[in-house]
Design a protein around this motif. Structure first.
Motif, PDB file in Angstrom:
ATOM      1  N   UNK A 238      66.754  84.486  20.789  1.00 51.00           N
ATOM      2  CA  UNK A 238      65.748  85.190  20.098  1.00 51.00           C
ATOM      3  C   UNK A 238      66.543  86.142  19.056  1.00 51.00           C
ATOM      4  N   UNK A 239      66.714  85.907  17.795  1.00 52.90           N
ATOM      5  CA  UNK A 239      67.307  86.812  16.971  1.00 52.90           C
ATOM      6  C   UNK A 239      66.362  87.531  16.098  1.00 52.90           C
ATOM      7  N   UNK A 240      66.949  88.639  15.676  1.00 51.51           N
ATOM      8  CA  UNK A 240      66.044  89.738  14.918  1.00 51.51           C
ATOM      9  C   UNK A 240      65.338  89.274  13.601  1.00 51.51           C
ATOM     10  N   UNK A 241      64.366  89.450  13.346  1.00 53.01           N
ATOM     11  CA  UNK A 241      63.593  89.418  11.859  1.00 53.01           C
ATOM     12  C   UNK A 241      63.653  90.547  11.494  1.00 53.01           C
ATOM     13  N   UNK A 242      64.153  90.815  10.167  1.00 54.69           N
ATOM     14  CA  UNK A 242      64.202  92.024   9.653  1.00 54.69           C
ATOM     15  C   UNK A 242      62.784  92.137   8.988  1.00 54.69           C
ATOM     16  N   UNK A 243      62.320  93.369   8.561  1.00 52.98           N
ATOM     17  CA  UNK A 243      60.939  93.553   7.903  1.00 52.98           C
ATOM     18  C   UNK A 243      60.919  93.121   6.679  1.00 52.98           C
ATOM     19  N   UNK A 244      62.042  92.717   6.064  1.00 53.46           N
ATOM     20  CA  UNK A 244      62.311  92.068   4.786  1.00 53.46           C
ATOM     21  C   UNK A 244      61.730  90.598   4.992  1.00 53.46           C
ATOM     22  N   UNK A 245      61.945  89.953   6.286  1.00 55.98           N
ATOM     23  CA  UNK A 245      61.918  88.438   6.419  1.00 55.98           C
ATOM     24  C   UNK A 245      60.363  88.371   7.100  1.00 55.98           C
ATOM     25  N   UNK A 246      59.927  89.399   7.771  1.00 58.22           N
ATOM     26  CA  UNK A 246      58.842  89.111   8.755  1.00 58.22           C
ATOM     27  C   UNK A 246      57.530  88.374   7.845  1.00 58.22           C
ATOM     28  N   UNK A 247      57.031  87.612   8.760  1.00 63.41           N
ATOM     29  CA  UNK A 247      55.765  86.924   8.040  1.00 63.41           C
ATOM     30  C   UNK A 247      54.841  88.083   7.794  1.00 63.41           C
ATOM     31  N   UNK A 248      53.959  87.896   6.808  1.00 65.13           N
ATOM     32  CA  UNK A 248      53.149  89.156   6.256  1.00 65.13           C
ATOM     33  C   UNK A 248      52.094  89.202   7.323  1.00 65.13           C
ATOM     34  N   UNK A 249      51.614  88.121   7.997  1.00 67.00           N
ATOM     35  CA  UNK A 249      50.481  88.327   8.950  1.00 67.00           C
ATOM     36  C   UNK A 249      51.035  89.351  10.271  1.00 67.00           C
ATOM     37  N   UNK A 250      52.195  89.559  10.331  1.00 67.51           N
ATOM     38  CA  UNK A 250      52.843  90.462  11.346  1.00 67.51           C
ATOM     39  C   UNK A 250      52.926  91.799  10.941  1.00 67.51           C
ATOM     40  N   UNK A 251      53.076  92.103   9.784  1.00 61.97           N
ATOM     41  CA  UNK A 251      53.105  93.391   9.135  1.00 61.97           C
ATOM     42  C   UNK A 251      52.243  94.420   9.842  1.00 61.97           C
ATOM     43  N   UNK A 252      51.151  94.151   9.858  1.00 68.30           N
ATOM     44  CA  UNK A 252      50.106  95.307  10.417  1.00 68.30           C
ATOM     45  C   UNK A 252      50.415  95.659  11.909  1.00 68.30           C
ATOM     46  N   UNK A 253      51.268  94.893  12.537  1.00 62.63           N
ATOM     47  CA  UNK A 253      51.501  95.132  14.150  1.00 62.63           C
ATOM     48  C   UNK A 253      52.951  96.302  13.888  1.00 62.63           C
ATOM     49  N   UNK A 254      53.248  96.570  12.683  1.00 60.92           N
ATOM     50  CA  UNK A 254      54.209  97.712  12.759  1.00 60.92           C
ATOM     51  C   UNK A 254      53.567  98.924  12.358  1.00 60.92           C
ATOM     52  N   UNK A 255      52.405  99.081  11.966  1.00 64.62           N
ATOM     53  CA  UNK A 255      51.590  99.875  11.614  1.00 64.62           C
ATOM     54  C   UNK A 255      51.242 100.984  12.810  1.00 64.62           C
ATOM     55  N   UNK A 256      51.063 102.187  12.546  1.00 67.17           N
ATOM     56  CA  UNK A 256      50.492 103.024  13.705  1.00 67.17           C
ATOM     57  C   UNK A 256      48.907 102.781  14.071  1.00 67.17           C
ATOM     58  N   UNK A 257      48.534 102.851  15.165  1.00 69.05           N
ATOM     59  CA  UNK A 257      47.188 102.756  15.452  1.00 69.05           C
ATOM     60  C   UNK A 257      46.462 103.870  16.443  1.00 69.05           C
ATOM     61  N   UNK A 258      45.391 103.555  16.753  1.00 69.14           N
ATOM     62  CA  UNK A 258      44.573 104.535  17.556  1.00 69.14           C
ATOM     63  C   UNK A 258      45.208 105.334  18.729  1.00 69.14           C
ATOM     64  N   UNK A 259      45.950 104.494  19.604  1.00 64.95           N
ATOM     65  CA  UNK A 259      46.570 104.981  20.705  1.00 64.95           C
ATOM     66  C   UNK A 259      48.254 104.966  20.665  1.00 64.95           C
TER      67      UNK A 259
END
Lengths: 281, 281, 281, 281
Positions: free
Chosen positions: C89-110
């Motif tokens: 399981x290699x690292x995927x940098x933010x520069x390579x992440x699938x766009x649909x996954x980007x929101x799971x880097x954002x902060x959320x309610x809890x």
């Protein structure tokens, strides 16, 4: 007015534990202790501590043996609520306040008055008489915050009460104190026995320093102010916990009885009628 | 209405950095991009990302070289604000809401609507029309929260805005969204260019879902709503940052120009007059 | 592995109420619903809602009559936990992440990951493999946060969990998610049935996106990961409440049964041994 | 050691304003004021207030005219840091503490020690000597919290410092105090002049009550402890603000000079070497 108070407290612990208890009626101001007895079961050496400047009376119990402690307290207290004409209570500016009162303008653990300046001045800043101002603070809390057991915890602060619009007597008092301090009116936490609650119970409210007197206010409006017997006062609940414990201690059930002489008239439904200001000194 | 937008952004970084930028006018709803150009200096490969369901358009810039990036954006956008009669906007109960809208009832990073139920229903619960309700939420925020640059930070949430009664457009939007959600009115964050600010600038406000439309509201009342061009929308500011950066990046100064055709009438002093509801879809 | 799940939920309300329930096993990824039945008592029209992009399945029940609702759910689910070699399981940098996954880097309610950058990088920043990093996040939470029912509430966020060092499965998951996002590893909330708890129960944990897969992690270490059946996933608990209610609704007791075929080996005492990574897709 | 302190403070206000200033070196404990002069420009009546029990000295300036005030303070102070052998500092249990010290175990505005019990005991609970324990608290803060001007504000509390891992001297002190109190070690806030900072400046650190002495600790490790001159002490920063103002007041720039006689040896790079405990009484 004479009051006979009986309270029975119960604590469970795994020894060794040290408890600092705060259950005795205060002998400060307009309260005189006529007689008092405390029985600890099992029998335990205790030390009576009087903290300055508030003269709160704590019992420190050291190195408790066994696994539980019963405290049986009886006191007969002469209480004279000083009754003042609100009209006579003039504002005292911070420039004129007695220095011993200044710390009651500072924010404290549960009363982050430093964050409430805009809120307080927007809502209450135009009222020129400080008594009317605090009365209005009290009315506003009573109308906007729901008395809801279980809605807060021992860590709940002013901002949460304001956001969630719910709390218990402790939270109502903290919010009242915070708003007063934000308005430059010194305010402190009051903890005592409320003889006219059914059943009698511990109660918390607050005192604001107006016209040279500490005037009682209770934003819960649960009970007439003239049935309150002071245990202690402080910046907020952190100063006057009924029980501060060192070791693993759980409080058990407690029981409180009050006998007022003369018996009070039937309580008016929404606490004391407005046009009297009461002080316990 | 045609709008010509020019924006120039500037970022400093220590390479390697990845930026995800959100500055393009949206082509969703009542906005059509007539022409658009983006120049990155130094020249940089970029990837255009469109996130669902909001169709926000992000530019991802990878492995930036050098130590700074200039972004020069020009767009000509045809904008038709849908104008609706507030009387026609009937309530849609949660039982009837389109499922895609349900998540806009949930609390989010900056909008802890779950803590505001009592507050919202006490203040606005008796208003039966949801448009009037949200209008009143907007008026209440405008009257009770001071627009005060520097009073909040990127971590400021609803409870702090409510306690401290101060914030910037972002905080006004978050509080509006929180109160709407607490009232069961779906609400989302709107970020865009405000062409009628002097000078034109980024701006944030919010949209409430009423009568099947996302209606614009701006509790800051700084500017008429019909000069707003959408960049993006989301649950709150966390979804539509102008710049999400990976690496050590500092934003520099930026500059925005707008040319409206036809030129707007002079802005009324307190934003748009009440009896029209505007939507950008 | 085949799982037969039975769950019985119970709600009390004062009509009219609308409920949005989230109790069905997900049919996404490595789970296939072989058969499923839901009985509402009293009989009630319901609407099945599938939210994108997570494909969570909600039952919306409108205008409930009477004063209580029973939900009886039975499902037979084919579950294949994808087993991966962590080394792969290699690292995927933010520069390579699938766009649909980007929101799971954002902060959320809890999950206020935006406030945890320094904390996360200090503690876990030097670990180069993202799988090891998240494994270490999980270990750290498990060692430093006490699993203590009653220590948190529905409003508890990451900062309180970190300060008070206590929480329940939901809080453990939120802290894990926050730390991952702060480390630029996308993470989401997982809610499901835990068949190997005694008794079986709802459970929450989290998934981190590593090497192109959503890998399961459970900082509570209460139970092996391969007994988990996904109900849903989202940014945090706000997205996948078992019950979102409109009206005055109280949840009653519930009961859950699980039958695993084949029966699991006796659970190792501290959850799944380390060197396998599991995913439910 | 003799110290000559010069400080010049500057305040802007719209009259009428009242200021309560706290800039004078304390004459408590191991500090003796040899000479002292204060000049207010424009000339202003002032009142010297000494608050109990800490004997902090405040200047109250009433009804300030004009629009600004300059304060010029000069003092010659004899300072004898009491040097103690850490080995000699035995633990004092809460059961034996002098009652006047008990309030320094309570939580306060910026030091929510009541929320830190688990955290503190997990990290430092196994260290039996309280001096070693507080030394370790100090080391831990120094290693885990970044000294970052601008990262905190006047409302920042312990939980935020712990989460964000950043703060200034005030925040370092508050966190140290909170952890000590959570460990049943009384602790208070220390504010003073730091003569060995370059340039000399106000500084905040904390004192823990060990072995009957208030021992100085500074988690910032910016400067040797033996260059500190006490201004005041209190529960936290709320008690000893340099300026408490009533009216609309802004602080301007200030300037501080120190002359130590004898001149200190070159400061060691990481503050005072460990094996001495210092007290200012």
């Amino acid at each position: 007015m004479k009051v006979r108070i009986t309270s029975r407290l119960h604590y469970l612990y795994r020894s060794p534990a040290t408890l600092v208890l705060n259950f005795r009626a205060s002998s400060k101001g307009y309260q005189t202790i006529l007689s008092e007895s405390v029985v600890f079961t099992p029998a335990t050496d205790s030390e009576l501590i009087v903290t300055l400047p508030e003269q709160n009376r704590f019992d420190r119990l050291r190195n408790l043996q066994g696994d539980s402690l019963d405290v049986s307290y009886q006191a007969e207290v002469e209480v004279t609520h000083l009754t003042l004409d609100p009209e006579s209570l003039r504002a005292i500016l911070p420039s004129q306040l007695d220095p011993s009162v200044l710390p009651f303008l500072f924010p404290s653990r549960y009363c982050q008055s430093d964050t409430l300046g805009r809120f307080a001045w927007q809502k209450f800043g135009k009222i020129s008489s400080p008594y009317d101002q605090v009365q209005e603070v009290t009315n506003w809390i009573s109308s906007n915050v729901e008395y809801l057991p279980g809605s807060s915890s021992s860590t709940t602060s002013t901002s949460e009460v304001l956001t969630q619009c719910a709390g218990v007597c402790r939270d109502f008092a903290h919010l009242g104190i915070s708003l007063c301090r934000a308005l430059n009116v010194p305010a402190r936490y009051f903890t005592g026995y409320s003889c006219q609650l059914r059943p009698p119970d511990f109660h918390a409210c607050f005192e604001a320093f107006i016209g040279g007197h500490w005037i009682l206010f209770d934003a819960t409006k649960l009970v007439p102010l003239d049935g309150l017997i002071r245990i202690g006062s402080g910046r907020d609940a952190a100063d006057v916990s009924v029980c501060t414990s060192f070791g693993i201690v759980s409080p058990g059930v407690y029981e409180i009885e009050c006998l007022l002489d003369p018996a009070p008239a039937d309580a008016p439904q929404n606490g004391i009628p407005a046009p009297q200001a009461l002080s316990l000194g």
